[in-house]
Design an enzyme around this catalytic site. Structure first.
Site, PDB file in Angstrom:
ATOM      1  N   GLY A 104       0.815  -1.210   0.000  1.00 12.56           N
ATOM      2  CA  GLY A 104       0.000   0.000   0.000  1.00 12.56           C
ATOM      3  C   GLY A 104       0.845   1.255   0.000  1.00 12.56           C
ATOM      4  O   GLY A 104       2.082   1.214   0.037  1.00 12.56           O
ATOM      5  N   ASP A 147      -2.093 -12.103   4.582  1.00 10.27           N
ATOM      6  CA  ASP A 147      -3.436 -11.919   4.033  1.00 10.27           C
ATOM      7  C   ASP A 147      -4.419 -11.685   5.175  1.00 10.27           C
ATOM      8  O   ASP A 147      -4.741 -12.604   5.926  1.00 10.27           O
ATOM      9  CB  ASP A 147      -3.833 -13.155   3.221  1.00 10.27           C
ATOM     10  CG  ASP A 147      -5.194 -13.022   2.568  1.00 10.27           C
ATOM     11  OD1 ASP A 147      -5.901 -12.028   2.850  1.00 10.27           O
ATOM     12  OD2 ASP A 147      -5.569 -13.914   1.787  1.00 10.27           O
ATOM     13  N   HIS A 197      -8.842  -2.461   4.675  1.00 13.99           N
ATOM     14  CA  HIS A 197      -9.824  -2.302   3.599  1.00 13.99           C
ATOM     15  C   HIS A 197     -10.118  -0.805   3.531  1.00 13.99           C
ATOM     16  O   HIS A 197     -10.801  -0.258   4.384  1.00 13.99           O
ATOM     17  CB  HIS A 197     -11.087  -3.088   3.937  1.00 13.99           C
ATOM     18  CG  HIS A 197     -12.081  -3.171   2.810  1.00 13.99           C
ATOM     19  ND1 HIS A 197     -12.573  -2.058   2.146  1.00 13.99           N
ATOM     20  CD2 HIS A 197     -12.682  -4.241   2.229  1.00 13.99           C
ATOM     21  CE1 HIS A 197     -13.429  -2.434   1.219  1.00 13.99           C
ATOM     22  NE2 HIS A 197     -13.513  -3.754   1.237  1.00 13.99           N
ATOM     23  N   THR A 198      -9.581  -0.113   2.520  1.00 11.78           N
ATOM     24  CA  THR A 198      -9.687   1.346   2.465  1.00 11.78           C
ATOM     25  C   THR A 198     -10.613   1.846   1.364  1.00 11.78           C
ATOM     26  O   THR A 198     -10.745   3.067   1.190  1.00 11.78           O
ATOM     27  CB  THR A 198      -8.300   1.977   2.268  1.00 11.78           C
ATOM     28  OG1 THR A 198      -7.726   1.486   1.064  1.00 11.78           O
ATOM     29  CG2 THR A 198      -7.385   1.648   3.440  1.00 11.78           C
ATOM     30  N   TYR A 220      -2.828   2.044  12.022  1.00 11.38           N
ATOM     31  CA  TYR A 220      -3.307   3.285  11.434  1.00 11.38           C
ATOM     32  C   TYR A 220      -4.824   3.279  11.355  1.00 11.38           C
ATOM     33  O   TYR A 220      -5.438   2.293  10.940  1.00 11.38           O
ATOM     34  CB  TYR A 220      -2.725   3.477  10.029  1.00 11.38           C
ATOM     35  CG  TYR A 220      -1.219   3.497  10.034  1.00 11.38           C
ATOM     36  CD1 TYR A 220      -0.520   4.663  10.334  1.00 11.38           C
ATOM     37  CD2 TYR A 220      -0.491   2.327   9.788  1.00 11.38           C
ATOM     38  CE1 TYR A 220       0.862   4.671  10.387  1.00 11.38           C
ATOM     39  CE2 TYR A 220       0.888   2.329   9.834  1.00 11.38           C
ATOM     40  CZ  TYR A 220       1.558   3.502  10.142  1.00 11.38           C
ATOM     41  OH  TYR A 220       2.931   3.499  10.196  1.00 11.38           O
ATOM     42  N   THR A 265      -8.369   6.319  10.985  1.00 10.78           N
ATOM     43  CA  THR A 265      -8.877   7.254   9.992  1.00 10.78           C
ATOM     44  C   THR A 265      -9.790   8.314  10.587  1.00 10.78           C
ATOM     45  O   THR A 265     -10.379   8.127  11.657  1.00 10.78           O
ATOM     46  CB  THR A 265      -9.656   6.474   8.914  1.00 10.78           C
ATOM     47  OG1 THR A 265     -10.284   7.380   8.010  1.00 10.78           O
ATOM     48  CG2 THR A 265     -10.743   5.620   9.544  1.00 10.78           C
ATOM     49  N   TYR A 297     -16.941   1.560   6.491  1.00 11.97           N
ATOM     50  CA  TYR A 297     -15.495   1.739   6.626  1.00 11.97           C
ATOM     51  C   TYR A 297     -15.145   2.360   7.980  1.00 11.97           C
ATOM     52  O   TYR A 297     -14.309   1.853   8.722  1.00 11.97           O
ATOM     53  CB  TYR A 297     -14.989   2.619   5.486  1.00 11.97           C
ATOM     54  CG  TYR A 297     -13.554   3.062   5.643  1.00 11.97           C
ATOM     55  CD1 TYR A 297     -12.512   2.143   5.620  1.00 11.97           C
ATOM     56  CD2 TYR A 297     -13.241   4.405   5.822  1.00 11.97           C
ATOM     57  CE1 TYR A 297     -11.192   2.552   5.767  1.00 11.97           C
ATOM     58  CE2 TYR A 297     -11.924   4.818   5.961  1.00 11.97           C
ATOM     59  CZ  TYR A 297     -10.907   3.884   5.943  1.00 11.97           C
ATOM     60  OH  TYR A 297      -9.599   4.287   6.093  1.00 11.97           O
ATOM     61  N   TRP A 326      -6.876  11.438   4.346  1.00  8.13           N
ATOM     62  CA  TRP A 326      -6.631  11.797   2.948  1.00  8.13           C
ATOM     63  C   TRP A 326      -5.199  11.478   2.521  1.00  8.13           C
ATOM     64  O   TRP A 326      -4.460  12.337   2.039  1.00  8.13           O
ATOM     65  CB  TRP A 326      -6.938  13.272   2.723  1.00  8.13           C
ATOM     66  CG  TRP A 326      -8.350  13.673   3.002  1.00  8.13           C
ATOM     67  CD1 TRP A 326      -9.274  12.983   3.746  1.00  8.13           C
ATOM     68  CD2 TRP A 326      -9.000  14.861   2.561  1.00  8.13           C
ATOM     69  NE1 TRP A 326     -10.444  13.662   3.800  1.00  8.13           N
ATOM     70  CE2 TRP A 326     -10.316  14.821   3.077  1.00  8.13           C
ATOM     71  CE3 TRP A 326      -8.596  15.945   1.805  1.00  8.13           C
ATOM     72  CZ2 TRP A 326     -11.234  15.844   2.838  1.00  8.13           C
ATOM     73  CZ3 TRP A 326      -9.518  16.961   1.568  1.00  8.13           C
ATOM     74  CH2 TRP A 326     -10.819  16.905   2.069  1.00  8.13           C
TER      75      TRP A 326
END
Length: 292
Positions: free
Chosen positions: A10, A39, A64-65, A102, A104, A128, A153
């Site tokens: 990523g 995975d 899963h973004t 991380y 969000t 999400y 972002w």
């Protein structure tokens, strides 16, 4: 130091391979890695990887973004964003490893007129956001040493992101129509990776400084690092002057729980970085606001 990195392919994971290399030996895994499992759709196999390698530090840049896609596959989003990070945290607790994770700005609902702070109560509106918030809760509940960095972002030269989409569309079209009701802090993946490496080095010396921090580009891009260092300096000063036996670990535990109001924190932790602002209610196309 042995570091186990998940999500190497990523935007953030790619930069982390560079920034973490100076700290020690890095084992970097992706969803298609052979041998060791990276995975996140297979939580027990990922947990087995941790048990086999027994790293000192686990850095999770896998998630899963795809915000819109998560609405169509909520169970998969939950496994990738909550279940597997929770299993990572349990294994980290068993072996005494530090877990870096991380999250969000989507854990918030986008209301209000100021930047979000760590003590604000999450209220996600999307699958999400809800699964990322659940992942945070599972990590804290595990009791493992952890550092959770909420960001927003994310962009990089590699991978898909809003900045690259706009550059591409500008070459293809004479006129662009873009929504103007979202406010946020575009954050470079390279910045996140560098802050992570510095924070890991700091936490090796000051483990009680872990917890939850907001980390995004803005007026003061390294505020979360200074917050870590300030906590360590203040604790040292308190010890030197023999000003009581405040439980620093307890103070950071309160810092890491967004449900508490600032008045409930130890006085020296009132000034928390204020660099995440989002109108998360709108699910903007192409906004992969996390590490992927």
């Amino acid at each position: 130091m042995n570091i186990l990195l998940f999500g190497k392919g990523g935007q953030v994971g790619w930069e982390l391979q560079r920034s973490l290399a100076v700290l020690g030996r890095v084992t970097a895994l992706g969803s298609a890695s052979a041998g060791l499992c990276g995975d996140f759709s297979r939580p027990e196999d990922v947990a087995r990887t941790v048990r086999e390698l027994r790293p000192d530090v686990i850095v999770n840049a896998a998630a899963h973004t795809a915000v819109d896609k998560a609405e169509a596959e909520p169970e998969r989003a939950r496994v990738l964003n909550a279940t597997t990070p929770g299993r990572l945290a349990e294994e980290a607790a068993r072996i005494g490893a530090l877990l870096v994770h991380y999250s969000t700005d989507y854990v918030f609902d986008g209301s209000g007129t100021r930047a979000w702070v760590e003590t604000d109560t999450p209220a996600p509106l999307s699958v999400y956001g809800a699964t990322k918030w659940e992942g945070e809760q599972l990590i804290r509940a595990s009791g493992c040493r952890h550092l959770i960095l909420r960001t927003s972002w994310v962009y990089a030269a590699r991978g898909g992101n809003f900045a690259k989409t706009m550059l591409r569309l500008a070459q293809e079209r004479e006129r662009l129509t873009v929504i103007d009701d979202q406010w946020g802090a575009p954050t470079g993946a390279d910045l996140l990776a560098d802050v992570t490496a510095h924070a890991i080095r700091h936490l090796r010396q000051h483990p009680a400084d872990g917890g939850l921090y907001h980390c995004g580009s803005g007026r003061d891009e390294l505020a979360c690092l200074r917050q870590l260092r300030a906590g360590a300096r203040q604790a040292s000063a308190a010890d030197a002057s023999n000003q009581g036996s405040r439980d620093r670990a307890g103070a950071h535990q309160r810092l890491s729980h967004p449900g508490h109001a600032p008045a409930q924190l130890a006085p020296e932790y009132h000034q928390i970085p204020k660099h995440l602002r989002s109108h998360a209610a709108a699910l903007g196309a192409g906004r992969g606001a996390d590490a992927g």
